[in-house]
Write an enzyme that holds these catalytic residues in place. Structure first.
Site, short mmCIF file in Angstrom:
data_model
loop_
_atom_site.label_atom_id
_atom_site.label_comp_id
_atom_site.label_asym_id
_atom_site.label_seq_id
_atom_site.Cartn_x
_atom_site.Cartn_y
_atom_site.Cartn_z
N CYS A 100 31.18 -7.53 -28.07
CA CYS A 100 32.20 -7.49 -29.12
C CYS A 100 33.25 -6.42 -28.80
O CYS A 100 34.01 -6.57 -27.86
CB CYS A 100 31.56 -7.30 -30.49
SG CYS A 100 32.65 -7.75 -31.87
N TYR A 101 33.28 -5.31 -29.54
CA TYR A 101 34.21 -4.23 -29.21
C TYR A 101 34.01 -3.77 -27.77
O TYR A 101 34.96 -3.45 -27.05
CB TYR A 101 34.03 -3.06 -30.16
CG TYR A 101 34.91 -1.85 -29.84
CD1 TYR A 101 36.21 -1.77 -30.30
CD2 TYR A 101 34.41 -0.80 -29.06
CE1 TYR A 101 37.01 -0.68 -30.00
CE2 TYR A 101 35.20 0.30 -28.76
CZ TYR A 101 36.51 0.36 -29.23
OH TYR A 101 37.30 1.44 -28.93
N HIS B 112 27.68 -11.35 -30.89
CA HIS B 112 26.53 -10.42 -30.93
C HIS B 112 25.25 -11.15 -30.53
O HIS B 112 24.65 -11.87 -31.34
CB HIS B 112 26.38 -9.83 -32.34
CG HIS B 112 27.45 -8.86 -32.69
ND1 HIS B 112 27.38 -7.52 -32.36
CD2 HIS B 112 28.64 -9.02 -33.35
CE1 HIS B 112 28.47 -6.90 -32.79
NE2 HIS B 112 29.24 -7.79 -33.39
N GLU C 274 22.41 -9.74 -30.04
CA GLU C 274 21.24 -9.01 -30.51
C GLU C 274 20.76 -9.45 -31.89
O GLU C 274 19.62 -9.14 -32.28
CB GLU C 274 21.53 -7.50 -30.54
CG GLU C 274 22.53 -7.05 -31.60
CD GLU C 274 23.99 -7.13 -31.16
OE1 GLU C 274 24.82 -6.43 -31.77
OE2 GLU C 274 24.27 -7.89 -30.22
N GLY D 91 -0.80 9.34 -44.53
CA GLY D 91 -1.52 8.11 -44.77
C GLY D 91 -0.82 6.91 -44.18
O GLY D 91 -1.40 5.83 -44.09
N VAL E 274 1.35 4.73 -41.12
CA VAL E 274 1.06 4.43 -39.72
C VAL E 274 1.70 5.44 -38.78
O VAL E 274 1.14 5.79 -37.74
CB VAL E 274 1.51 2.98 -39.37
CG1 VAL E 274 3.01 2.80 -39.55
CG2 VAL E 274 1.11 2.63 -37.94
N ASP E 275 2.89 5.95 -39.12
CA ASP E 275 3.60 6.85 -38.21
C ASP E 275 2.82 8.14 -37.98
O ASP E 275 2.57 8.54 -36.84
CB ASP E 275 4.99 7.18 -38.76
CG ASP E 275 5.83 5.94 -38.98
OD1 ASP E 275 5.52 4.91 -38.36
OD2 ASP E 275 6.79 6.00 -39.77
N LYS F 146 9.38 0.95 -35.12
CA LYS F 146 8.14 0.73 -35.87
C LYS F 146 7.21 -0.27 -35.19
O LYS F 146 5.99 -0.05 -35.13
CB LYS F 146 8.46 0.26 -37.29
CG LYS F 146 7.25 -0.02 -38.16
CD LYS F 146 6.55 1.26 -38.57
CE LYS F 146 7.34 1.97 -39.65
NZ LYS F 146 6.60 3.13 -40.21
#
Length: 529
Positions: A99-100, A186, A188, A241, A243-244, A385
């Site tokens: 794009c740009y 795009h 993506e 508590g 997941v990370d 994530k």
């Protein structure tokens, strides 16, 4: 010497990219820039997003195989428009402009870009006119997602048009000799169904990346990096508590064993039964040294009469760190704090570079005082994530922990609109538990990225039995997403929403109205605050 917070945030405690093939994305301010990086990561190729004005030293030591120029809101012919640095062109590596980024590639290399007679926003069809490695394996006509007002009017020397749309004669351009390619759309986003194939062709066939970025490699290299950073020092890890923090703790524990001491600060802002579950899981299942600090009163005191969401986050962050510092004084040779900071956290908090905008301050990257005495260990800082979940599975963490829906660091404080009190938190907890129970009962838990209840500060008139009531309105939020950067509201069955609403208004005293949030991200964020 203990490093300062600023030094820790500016250093890479774990640098998983060294020795791996890398695609570098130059960020020109597009809302989808992070999504480009994520798509490349899905090809098992490491990808890093850097500001457009970064010096060449920013990529020193990386095995860069190619560059992607992201989209952006500017027009390339504006006087102060951002441009790709000359060192990118001098590198001799393949370049893909999106794009740009495509218009910039053309503009800087001698083409002409001007305002389009018609703006293109939304679906379009492009037709291939010349065979090219970038579109190899795709049909002659494919559906794509356009989002631009300018258009390429003349190709730069050496380029040819390899596909066009109804409004873009140069929807795809290429200079195969130099490995330069441009896409006016795009690839993506999910709205370009074959976009992943285009990116795969660029990464694998044009940049010659073999795809060595895997969970196993990441774990091995991260463990080694943690050992090198920490040495004989002790690391304190804050457990929430989620997941990370669980995966971060598991990685650090694998690296240094008993040098890790986990501190679980029970701030009174967790979901129903979560505090008990955290203590049981980490002490019994993972055999990790865990200190349980009950600090509900301290946090609620700091939140008294506070209604501004940013103030909530900062006060929670400051209180959290101060408690850590207090607890750490009893731990001999405690020099580091482990956090489950993720790549999107860093980007959304405006920590990415010049021109980055703060969407909201994340608990893991904002609200930390400058005089904090602990160095930071952030083993997940480069990950999305979905990558964290794969690492968690590879480490053998319980499925219910790995796939638990994301939960913000400030907890229910930012799902309790307005002032945060124990009474309002208890109301919210009961409503949230009903939402989660019904989602699980319907078999939709793994299909939904995040779901929860929000206690608004709006009260409405209702009738329950023969009585007039004046109770809170609760919102249900459920979103589907591939990552936290973009999301859409989940089309939950009406029968399911009806059961949630019926149970909440009948079982939770103080609520008499339930609404369902159907706002995608963007324009809204997933959390309300």
């Amino acid at each position: 010497m203990t490093e300062t917070l600023a030094e820790a945030q500016n250093s890479a405690a774990n640098d998983p990219a060294r020795g791996h093939e890398t695609i570098v994305v130059l960020d020109f301010g597009a809302q989808y820039s992070m999504l480009i990086a994520r798509r490349v990561r899905e090809l098992n190729t490491y990808c890093e997003l850097i500001p457009w004005d970064s010096p060449a030293e920013r990529v020193a030591g990386l095995d860069v195989r190619g560059y992607i120029l992201s989209g952006g809101p500017s027009s390339v012919y504006d006087e102060d428009a951002p441009v790709a640095p000359q060192w990118v062109y001098d590198s001799g590596k393949p370049i893909l402009g999106i794009c740009y980024g495509m218009q910039l590639l053309a503009h800087q290399l001698g083409g002409k870009v001007g305002p389009g007679s018609e703006r293109e926003f939304g679906p379009a069809s492009i037709t291939r006119s010349i065979a090219t490695p970038l579109l190899e394996g795709l049909p002659d006509s494919v559906e794509v997602w356009m989002s631009h007002g300018d258009r390429l009017e003349a190709l730069p020397p050496g380029f040819v048009s390899i596909a066009h749309s109804g409004n873009s004669p140069y929807a795809v351009m290429a200079d195969p000799a130099r490995g330069y390619y441009g896409l006016q759309f795009h690839p993506e986003v999910v709205h370009t169904p074959r976009g992943k194939d285009m990116l795969r062709n660029f990464v694998r066939d044009i940049c010659h990346s073999e795809g060595t970025w895997t969970s196993g490699n990441f774990i091995d290299e991260t463990v080694e990096a943690i050992r090198k950073q920490v040495g004989n020092g002790k690391v304190i890890c804050g457990l929430s508590g989620g997941v990370d923090s669980a995966v971060a703790a598991a990685l650090v524990h694998k690296a240094i064993g008993d040098q890790l001491i986990c501190i679980f600060v029970d701030n009174g802002l967790l979901r129903s039964g979560e505090a008990e579950e955290v203590v049981t899981t980490f002490r019994r299942n993972m055999q990790i040294n865990l200190i349980h600090v009950e600090a509900e009163d301290q946090f609620l005191t700091q939140l008294a009469e506070v209604t501004n969401p940013e103030t909530k986050r900062i006060r929670i962050g400051n209180t959290f760190v101060r408690i850590f510092e207090r607890e750490s004084r009893a731990i001999e040779d405690a020099r580091f704090l482990c956090q489950g900071t993720l790549y999107p956290d860093v980007i959304e908090s405006g920590s990415h570079g010049k021109g980055a905008k703060v969407i909201k301050t994340h608990h893991n990257v904002g609200g930390l005082p400058a005089d904090m005495k602990l160095g930071l260990v952030e083993p997940l800082r480069y990950l999305f994530k979905d990558e964290v979940r794969r690492i968690g599975e590879a480490l053998g963490l319980p499925e219910e922990m790995v796939w638990r829906h994301p939960f913000p660091g400030p907890g229910l404080a930012i799902r309790c609109i307005g002032e945060v009190t124990k009474e309002r938190l208890d109301i919210l907890r009961r409503a949230d538990l009903i939402v989660m129970d019904e989602i699980r009962e319907a078999g939709l838990y793994r299909d939904i990225w995040q779901t929860f209840a929000v206690l608004t500060d709006t009260k409405t008139v209702g009738v329950q039995g023969d009585y007039r009531t004046y109770g809170y309105a609760v919102a249900i939020r459920a979103v589907v997403a591939d990552d936290a950067m973009t999301a859409d509201w989940a089309r939950l069955p009406h029968e399911l929403l009806a059961r949630m609403s019926n149970r909440i208004v009948n079982e939770v005293h103080g609520i008499n109205r339930v609404v369902y949030d159907i706002t995608p991200k963007p324009p809204g964020t997933i959390e309300w605050e």
